[in-house]
Design an enzyme around this catalytic site. Structure first.
Site, short mmCIF file in Angstrom:
data_model
loop_
_atom_site.label_atom_id
_atom_site.label_comp_id
_atom_site.label_asym_id
_atom_site.label_seq_id
_atom_site.Cartn_x
_atom_site.Cartn_y
_atom_site.Cartn_z
N HIS A 100 17.48 8.82 -2.33
CA HIS A 100 16.94 10.09 -1.74
C HIS A 100 15.74 10.23 -2.21
CE1 HIS A 100 21.41 11.52 -0.86
NE2 HIS A 100 20.83 10.76 0.28
N LYS A 138 32.52 22.02 5.99
CA LYS A 138 32.30 20.91 4.94
C LYS A 138 32.36 21.19 3.73
CE LYS A 138 29.65 16.71 4.62
NZ LYS A 138 28.43 15.83 4.88
N ARG A 147 20.09 2.18 4.71
CA ARG A 147 20.67 1.12 3.51
C ARG A 147 20.93 -0.28 4.27
NH1 ARG A 147 24.93 5.00 1.25
NH2 ARG A 147 25.15 5.33 3.61
N SER A 194 25.94 8.96 -2.10
CA SER A 194 26.61 10.26 -2.60
C SER A 194 27.86 10.23 -2.90
CB SER A 194 26.17 11.54 -1.58
OG SER A 194 24.69 11.63 -1.58
#
Length: 150
Positions: free
Chosen positions: A18, A42, A91, A129
């Site tokens: 990030h 979440k 990615r 993450s």
């Protein structure tokens, strides 16, 4: 008119990948807002109040980066923030498929919002993450994945 971009995400946690995307985007924009989405449904691993100063410490010598928390739609937050651009890191092709559909939805919600895709630097492309959370949960060393100490 200033070129303002948001870099949205849950950043749970904010990784070296990030950080790399933000740093590489700085020459393109006058200001980059790291926008932490606060989704009540979440369950976060790291609390937002814990992560904010960690992210800010990465950019303390950079005057055109801000960290903000938002609720609701990313496109609405971009509009409220005066941002015309949304930064997304990719990615792999799986990321592209997902991010492309989100980009189209954001464009539908606000026609003036342009998504800028940035390819992750190869040496950081394996970092996620969720990988970091899994390693940390079992007391593994995550220092090589994060731009700050936890």
């Amino acid at each position: 008119m200033s070129k303002i971009a948001i870099f949205p995400g849950s950043f749970d946690p904010f990784t070296k990948g990030h950080e790399d995307i933000v740093r590489r985007s700085l020459p393109l924009f006058d200001k980059v807002i790291i926008a932490i989405g606060n989704n009540a449904q979440k369950n976060r691993y790291f609390e937002i109040d814990y992560i904010i100063p960690k992210i800010e410490s990465c950019f303390e010598k950079t005057d055109n980066v801000e960290v903000k928390v938002f609720k609701g739609l990313t496109a609405e937050f971009a509009k409220e923030s005066g941002a015309q651009f949304l930064i997304r890191g990719l990615r792999n092709t799986t990321d592209f498929e997902y991010e492309n559909s989100i980009s189209q939805a954001n464009k539908y919600l606000w026609k003036d919002l342009e998504t800028v895709f940035m390819i992750t630097s190869p040496h950081l492309a394996y970092i996620s993450s969720s990988l970091i959370r899994d390693i940390h949960k079992y007391d593994g060393d995550v220092s090589g994945f994060l731009p700050y100490k936890i």
